[in-house]
Scaffold this motif. Structure first.
Motif, PDB file in Angstrom:
ATOM      1  N   ALA A  21     -58.318 -63.981  74.096  1.00  8.37           N
ATOM      2  CA  ALA A  21     -58.319 -65.347  74.628  1.00  8.37           C
ATOM      3  C   ALA A  21     -59.688 -66.003  74.412  1.00  8.37           C
ATOM      4  O   ALA A  21     -59.772 -67.160  73.987  1.00  8.37           O
ATOM      5  CB  ALA A  21     -57.954 -65.342  76.117  1.00  8.37           C
ATOM      6  N   ALA A  22     -60.746 -65.263  74.679  1.00 13.30           N
ATOM      7  CA  ALA A  22     -62.104 -65.802  74.492  1.00 13.30           C
ATOM      8  C   ALA A  22     -62.360 -66.115  73.021  1.00 13.30           C
ATOM      9  O   ALA A  22     -62.936 -67.159  72.690  1.00 13.30           O
ATOM     10  CB  ALA A  22     -63.141 -64.809  75.028  1.00 13.30           C
ATOM     11  N   ILE A  43     -56.652 -78.832  78.619  1.00  9.88           N
ATOM     12  CA  ILE A  43     -55.207 -78.611  78.764  1.00  9.88           C
ATOM     13  C   ILE A  43     -54.724 -77.665  77.666  1.00  9.88           C
ATOM     14  O   ILE A  43     -54.016 -76.687  77.921  1.00  9.88           O
ATOM     15  CB  ILE A  43     -54.429 -79.943  78.713  1.00  9.88           C
ATOM     16  CG1 ILE A  43     -54.679 -80.753  79.980  1.00  9.88           C
ATOM     17  CG2 ILE A  43     -52.927 -79.703  78.514  1.00  9.88           C
ATOM     18  CD1 ILE A  43     -54.185 -82.197  79.889  1.00  9.88           C
ATOM     19  N   PHE A  44     -55.108 -77.958  76.428  1.00  9.64           N
ATOM     20  CA  PHE A  44     -54.693 -77.133  75.290  1.00  9.64           C
ATOM     21  C   PHE A  44     -55.210 -75.702  75.415  1.00  9.64           C
ATOM     22  O   PHE A  44     -54.451 -74.740  75.218  1.00  9.64           O
ATOM     23  CB  PHE A  44     -55.188 -77.773  73.988  1.00  9.64           C
ATOM     24  CG  PHE A  44     -54.873 -76.945  72.781  1.00  9.64           C
ATOM     25  CD1 PHE A  44     -53.601 -76.961  72.234  1.00  9.64           C
ATOM     26  CD2 PHE A  44     -55.850 -76.157  72.192  1.00  9.64           C
ATOM     27  CE1 PHE A  44     -53.307 -76.187  71.107  1.00  9.64           C
ATOM     28  CE2 PHE A  44     -55.562 -75.391  71.073  1.00  9.64           C
ATOM     29  CZ  PHE A  44     -54.290 -75.403  70.530  1.00  9.64           C
ATOM     30  N   LEU A  45     -56.486 -75.554  75.714  1.00 11.62           N
ATOM     31  CA  LEU A  45     -57.058 -74.210  75.815  1.00 11.62           C
ATOM     32  C   LEU A  45     -56.372 -73.398  76.899  1.00 11.62           C
ATOM     33  O   LEU A  45     -56.124 -72.196  76.726  1.00 11.62           O
ATOM     34  CB  LEU A  45     -58.569 -74.286  76.072  1.00 11.62           C
ATOM     35  CG  LEU A  45     -59.406 -74.858  74.931  1.00 11.62           C
ATOM     36  CD1 LEU A  45     -60.862 -74.968  75.348  1.00 11.62           C
ATOM     37  CD2 LEU A  45     -59.254 -74.047  73.649  1.00 11.62           C
ATOM     38  N   ASP A  46     -56.025 -74.050  78.004  1.00 15.64           N
ATOM     39  CA  ASP A  46     -55.330 -73.342  79.077  1.00 15.64           C
ATOM     40  C   ASP A  46     -53.923 -72.943  78.649  1.00 15.64           C
ATOM     41  O   ASP A  46     -53.462 -71.847  78.956  1.00 15.64           O
ATOM     42  CB  ASP A  46     -55.281 -74.207  80.341  1.00 15.64           C
ATOM     43  CG  ASP A  46     -54.741 -73.431  81.527  1.00 15.64           C
ATOM     44  OD1 ASP A  46     -55.283 -72.338  81.813  1.00 15.64           O
ATOM     45  OD2 ASP A  46     -53.759 -73.896  82.142  1.00 15.64           O
ATOM     46  N   PHE A 160     -49.153 -82.026  65.734  1.00 18.06           N
ATOM     47  CA  PHE A 160     -49.623 -80.912  66.554  1.00 18.06           C
ATOM     48  C   PHE A 160     -50.260 -81.515  67.798  1.00 18.06           C
ATOM     49  O   PHE A 160     -51.167 -82.340  67.682  1.00 18.06           O
ATOM     50  CB  PHE A 160     -50.643 -80.078  65.764  1.00 18.06           C
ATOM     51  CG  PHE A 160     -51.140 -78.868  66.477  1.00 18.06           C
ATOM     52  CD1 PHE A 160     -50.384 -77.716  66.530  1.00 18.06           C
ATOM     53  CD2 PHE A 160     -52.381 -78.880  67.105  1.00 18.06           C
ATOM     54  CE1 PHE A 160     -50.848 -76.586  67.182  1.00 18.06           C
ATOM     55  CE2 PHE A 160     -52.862 -77.755  67.752  1.00 18.06           C
ATOM     56  CZ  PHE A 160     -52.093 -76.601  67.794  1.00 18.06           C
ATOM     57  N   MET A 161     -49.778 -81.125  68.956  1.00 21.32           N
ATOM     58  CA  MET A 161     -50.260 -81.711  70.207  1.00 21.32           C
ATOM     59  C   MET A 161     -51.414 -80.890  70.791  1.00 21.32           C
ATOM     60  O   MET A 161     -51.330 -79.671  70.905  1.00 21.32           O
ATOM     61  CB  MET A 161     -49.133 -81.785  71.232  1.00 21.32           C
ATOM     62  CG  MET A 161     -47.987 -82.687  70.833  1.00 21.32           C
ATOM     63  SD  MET A 161     -48.448 -84.408  70.527  1.00 21.32           S
ATOM     64  CE  MET A 161     -49.018 -84.921  72.152  1.00 21.32           C
ATOM     65  N   VAL A 162     -52.466 -81.600  71.149  1.00 25.53           N
ATOM     66  CA  VAL A 162     -53.596 -81.027  71.889  1.00 25.53           C
ATOM     67  C   VAL A 162     -53.726 -81.888  73.133  1.00 25.53           C
ATOM     68  O   VAL A 162     -54.213 -83.017  73.055  1.00 25.53           O
ATOM     69  CB  VAL A 162     -54.896 -81.013  71.051  1.00 25.53           C
ATOM     70  CG1 VAL A 162     -56.064 -80.517  71.890  1.00 25.53           C
ATOM     71  CG2 VAL A 162     -54.706 -80.151  69.814  1.00 25.53           C
TER      72      VAL A 162
END
Length: 178
Positions: A21-22, A43-46, A160-162
């Protein structure tokens, strides 16, 4: 497990979700963080790179990962999936989707991507796939040139949604010879 010099290429272990994940967060941010608001990026990273999200992907039998480590630290990885979640109708073709392909910027140009791509192609052929599909950012000519070297060709535009931001991307497809 495969060794090439000081690098080790292997399948990640279930207990490496935090490290993976990191790495996913770091590598995505190195390349793309400047394109997004902090809210959209977070939001995307989560969604994609939280430990629970990565743990779920690692345990998904339709996913395969290859990680690259150097000196005990992960420095790159790729992930493939059976079928496709992209906006593309494969008809009766067997597809493998290249979902993620990241190498830390400090390790670009060292031949790692070539070894990873060989693994992707080998895995797709082992699954008897007809094609490999991927989505690449429309303003990432370096990645596009890399994929073209492996006979991926433009197939369609996609999004592609971010977070709430829609990025213009291209679908690339590589036919596999059986």
């Amino acid at each position: 497990m495969t060794r090439a010099g000081s690098l080790v290429y292997r399948t990640p272990q279930a207990d490496e979700a935090g490290a993976l994940a990191a790495l996913g967060q770091r590598s995505f941010c190195e390349s793309f963080a400047h394109l997004y608001s902090a809210e959209d990026l977070n939001i995307f990273l989560d969604q994609m790179y939280s430990i629970p999200a990565v743990r779920a992907e690692l345990s998904n039998p339709n996913r395969q990962y290859l990680v690259v480590e150097e000196g005990g630290s992960l420095i790159g990885y790729c992930k493939i999936a059976a079928g496709t979640t992209l906006d593309y109708d494969p008809g009766d073709k067997i597809m493998v989707e290249l979902k993620q392909f990241y190498i830390l910027a400090s390790h670009h140009g060292k031949g790692i991507a070539q070894i990873m791509m060989k693994w992707v192609i080998d895995q797709a052929q082992a699954r008897n796939a007809d094609e490999i599909i991927l989505s690449v950012y429309s303003e990432n000519p370096r990645a596009q040139a890399f994929y073209k070297k492996y006979d991926f060709a433009y197939a369609a535009d996609t999004v592609f949604m971010v977070g709430q931001q829609a990025d213009h991307e291209f679908l690339y497809i590589k036919p596999l010879i059986k």
